[in-house]
Design a protein around this motif. Structure first.
Motif, PDB file in Angstrom:
ATOM      1  N   LEU A  55       0.821  -1.201   0.000  1.00  0.00           N
ATOM      2  CA  LEU A  55       0.000   0.000   0.000  1.00  0.00           C
ATOM      3  C   LEU A  55       0.860   1.258   0.000  1.00  0.00           C
ATOM      4  N   SER A  56       1.931   1.250   0.763  1.00  0.00           N
ATOM      5  CA  SER A  56       2.796   2.429   0.824  1.00  0.00           C
ATOM      6  C   SER A  56       3.482   2.701  -0.500  1.00  0.00           C
ATOM      7  N   LYS A  57       3.738   1.626  -1.273  1.00  0.00           N
ATOM      8  CA  LYS A  57       4.407   1.779  -2.566  1.00  0.00           C
ATOM      9  C   LYS A  57       3.440   2.206  -3.670  1.00  0.00           C
ATOM     10  N   LYS A  58       2.181   1.746  -3.587  1.00  0.00           N
ATOM     11  CA  LYS A  58       1.270   1.915  -4.721  1.00  0.00           C
ATOM     12  C   LYS A  58       0.212   2.993  -4.548  1.00  0.00           C
ATOM     13  N   LEU A  59      -0.100   3.389  -3.337  1.00  0.00           N
ATOM     14  CA  LEU A  59      -1.077   4.452  -3.143  1.00  0.00           C
ATOM     15  C   LEU A  59      -0.383   5.805  -3.081  1.00  0.00           C
ATOM     16  N   PRO A  60      -1.042   6.877  -3.512  1.00  0.00           N
ATOM     17  CA  PRO A  60      -2.405   6.948  -4.049  1.00  0.00           C
ATOM     18  C   PRO A  60      -2.482   6.389  -5.476  1.00  0.00           C
ATOM     19  N   MET A  61      -3.634   5.792  -5.812  1.00  0.00           N
ATOM     20  CA  MET A  61      -3.799   5.136  -7.109  1.00  0.00           C
ATOM     21  C   MET A  61      -5.291   4.990  -7.427  1.00  0.00           C
ATOM     22  N   ALA A  62      -5.647   5.224  -8.683  1.00  0.00           N
ATOM     23  CA  ALA A  62      -7.018   4.971  -9.127  1.00  0.00           C
ATOM     24  C   ALA A  62      -7.207   3.473  -9.294  1.00  0.00           C
ATOM     25  N   LEU A  63      -8.316   2.963  -8.759  1.00  0.00           N
ATOM     26  CA  LEU A  63      -8.592   1.530  -8.819  1.00  0.00           C
ATOM     27  C   LEU A  63      -9.331   1.141 -10.104  1.00  0.00           C
ATOM     28  N   ILE A  64      -9.552  -0.139 -10.261  1.00  0.00           N
ATOM     29  CA  ILE A  64     -10.340  -0.825 -11.291  1.00  0.00           C
ATOM     30  C   ILE A  64      -9.604  -0.993 -12.625  1.00  0.00           C
ATOM     31  N   HIS A  65      -9.527  -2.262 -13.031  1.00  0.00           N
ATOM     32  CA  HIS A  65      -8.903  -2.615 -14.305  1.00  0.00           C
ATOM     33  C   HIS A  65      -9.860  -3.374 -15.217  1.00  0.00           C
ATOM     34  N   GLU A  66     -11.133  -3.432 -14.858  1.00  0.00           N
ATOM     35  CA  GLU A  66     -12.145  -4.064 -15.702  1.00  0.00           C
ATOM     36  C   GLU A  66     -13.144  -2.992 -16.127  1.00  0.00           C
ATOM     37  N   GLY A  67     -13.283  -2.772 -17.440  1.00  0.00           N
ATOM     38  CA  GLY A  67     -14.258  -1.772 -17.833  1.00  0.00           C
ATOM     39  C   GLY A  67     -14.331  -1.508 -19.323  1.00  0.00           C
ATOM     40  N   ILE A  68     -15.415  -0.840 -19.692  1.00  0.00           N
ATOM     41  CA  ILE A  68     -15.615  -0.402 -21.074  1.00  0.00           C
ATOM     42  C   ILE A  68     -15.904   1.092 -21.066  1.00  0.00           C
ATOM     43  N   GLY A  69     -15.851   1.683 -22.244  1.00  0.00           N
ATOM     44  CA  GLY A  69     -16.148   3.101 -22.353  1.00  0.00           C
ATOM     45  C   GLY A  69     -16.515   3.471 -23.770  1.00  0.00           C
ATOM     46  N   GLU A  70     -16.756   4.769 -23.971  1.00  0.00           N
ATOM     47  CA  GLU A  70     -17.094   5.289 -25.287  1.00  0.00           C
ATOM     48  C   GLU A  70     -16.011   6.268 -25.739  1.00  0.00           C
ATOM     49  N   VAL A  71     -15.667   6.183 -26.996  1.00  0.00           N
ATOM     50  CA  VAL A  71     -14.669   7.085 -27.565  1.00  0.00           C
ATOM     51  C   VAL A  71     -15.218   8.514 -27.544  1.00  0.00           C
ATOM     52  N   VAL A  72     -14.413   9.422 -27.005  1.00  0.00           N
ATOM     53  CA  VAL A  72     -14.763  10.844 -26.988  1.00  0.00           C
ATOM     54  C   VAL A  72     -14.042  11.581 -28.105  1.00  0.00           C
ATOM     55  N   PHE A  73     -12.763  11.204 -28.308  1.00  0.00           N
ATOM     56  CA  PHE A  73     -11.974  11.901 -29.327  1.00  0.00           C
ATOM     57  C   PHE A  73     -10.881  10.983 -29.849  1.00  0.00           C
ATOM     58  N   ASP A  74     -10.765  10.950 -31.176  1.00  0.00           N
ATOM     59  CA  ASP A  74      -9.686  10.226 -31.849  1.00  0.00           C
ATOM     60  C   ASP A  74      -8.973  11.216 -32.753  1.00  0.00           C
ATOM     61  N   PRO A  75      -7.751  11.622 -32.389  1.00  0.00           N
ATOM     62  CA  PRO A  75      -7.046  12.621 -33.201  1.00  0.00           C
ATOM     63  C   PRO A  75      -6.808  12.199 -34.642  1.00  0.00           C
ATOM     64  N   GLU A  76      -6.838  10.888 -34.902  1.00  0.00           N
ATOM     65  CA  GLU A  76      -6.648  10.398 -36.267  1.00  0.00           C
ATOM     66  C   GLU A  76      -7.970  10.270 -37.031  1.00  0.00           C
TER      67      GLU A  76
END
Length: 342
Positions: A55-76
């Motif tokens: 915990l001392s080595k890794k926090l602070p840290m945003a949790l969760i590695h399972e998920g989906i999302g929607e594309v907001v911007f693709d520069p290409e």
């Protein structure tokens, strides 16, 4: 662009931090998370049971590695805004002709020393997402990462085990055991899949399996060609040794359960039976692609996976985050989904 990141700073305490990020990097797309899923590893950080040193080595840290999302911007301009994508948490910084990306010691993994998906926006490299077909249930898609872990383990099994695959034993009546058993049943047509656990109401969910058994009531004549251990923790020791007792000679045991401490294994019988132990951890982009393709081609599998949706929780505030993680601790079956609306 200023991005808000919701980091765990100490057990059960989240705080907002701000990061400036360019949206015009051609090798990245900007994704707005929509559906996230809590993993047992996230809970170990949230509750502080991961260990003080970690915990001392890794926090602070945003949790969760399972998920989906929607594309907001693709520069290409290759992806239209609103395109659904599965986000890949493993982030390699090098390639190797022999070692897969998820085993390279230099790779970074989100929510394990590297910010996870609890952010307003996630900036993903072009090799760190898979486009998600519109007909796949979003709540199931949220835990694609866990399904990809089982898919990866099976792919390793296919490369390293012998060809007789008439019967499988799966130890573990939780989420990973359910997913692994289901994939085995669908991938190997005509095979027998036997599931071993200790909780009757969980075993009742394995309706697709050929048989389920309490680990204390296994028939003496039980036998199978190969096995998958999906128990983890201290229980993995008993699971592995039970498997060794019942597996046929020269079978393979795929190890998926994570234990925080070393376990004892009956190596004498491993040697006598010529058993192969196959370690498997996490997954990579190729596994995510294979998983999404498999789910797209097998809608009945998605329907079975819907039974793993334990609860769906709208998250609009930090208070919602805390209450959802607390709720997950008391959920006896399935995955806790966060409908990310913060």
């Amino acid at each position: 662009m200023i991005n808000q990141v919701y980091r765990l700073v100490s057990p059960r305490q989240f705080e907002i931090s701000y990061k400036d990020h360019s949206i015009n990097e051609p090798d990245c797309i900007v994704v707005r998370p929509t559906h996230l899923s809590i993993c047992a590893a996230d809970q170990r950080y949230y509750t502080g049971t991961r260990g003080k040193e970690a915990l001392s080595k890794k926090l602070p840290m945003a949790l969760i590695h399972e998920g989906i999302g929607e594309v907001v911007f693709d520069p290409e301009g290759e992806l239209s805004p609103g395109t659904r994508v599965v986000m890949v948490p493993n982030t390699p910084v090098e390639t190797d002709d022999v070692i897969a990306e998820n085993y390279l010691r230099s790779s970074k993994f989100r929510s394990s020393g590297f910010d996870g998906f609890m952010q307003d926006y996630v900036f993903l490299r072009r090799d760190r997402f898979v486009v998600l077909p519109g007909h796949i249930n979003s709540y199931v898609a949220a835990f694609t990462e866990l399904v990809s872990v089982a898919m990866h383990a099976i792919s390793r099994f296919e490369r390293k085990s012998h060809a007789r695959r008439e019967a499988f034993g799966v130890w573990g009546d939780g989420n990973l055991g359910f997913i692994t058993s289901l994939l085995l049943k669908r991938k190997y047509k005509g095979c027998k899949v036997y599931v071993f656990g200790k909780t009757p109401f969980k075993l009742d969910n394995f309706s697709f399996a050929d048989a389920t058994y309490n680990i204390n009531e296994i028939p003496d004549d039980m036998a199978f060609d190969h096995a998958f251990e999906c128990v983890g923790s201290v229980g993995s020791q008993y699971a592995v040794n039970q498997i060794i007792d019942y597996i046929k000679p020269e079978g393979s045991i795929a190890l998926l359960g994570v234990s925080e401490y070393p376990i004892e294994v009956n190596t004498r019988m491993v040697l006598e039976k010529g058993i192969t132990l196959i370690g498997s951890s996490r997954s990579g982009h190729a596994d995510f692609k294979a998983t999404v393709d498999f789910l797209s081609e097998n809608p009945d599998v998605v329907e079975y996976l819907e039974t793993l949706i334990g609860s769906v929780n709208e998250v609009k505030t930090i208070g919602d985050m805390i209450s959802t993680f607390e709720k997950d601790l008391t959920t006896p079956w399935g995955k806790t989904i966060l409908k990310w609306e913060i």
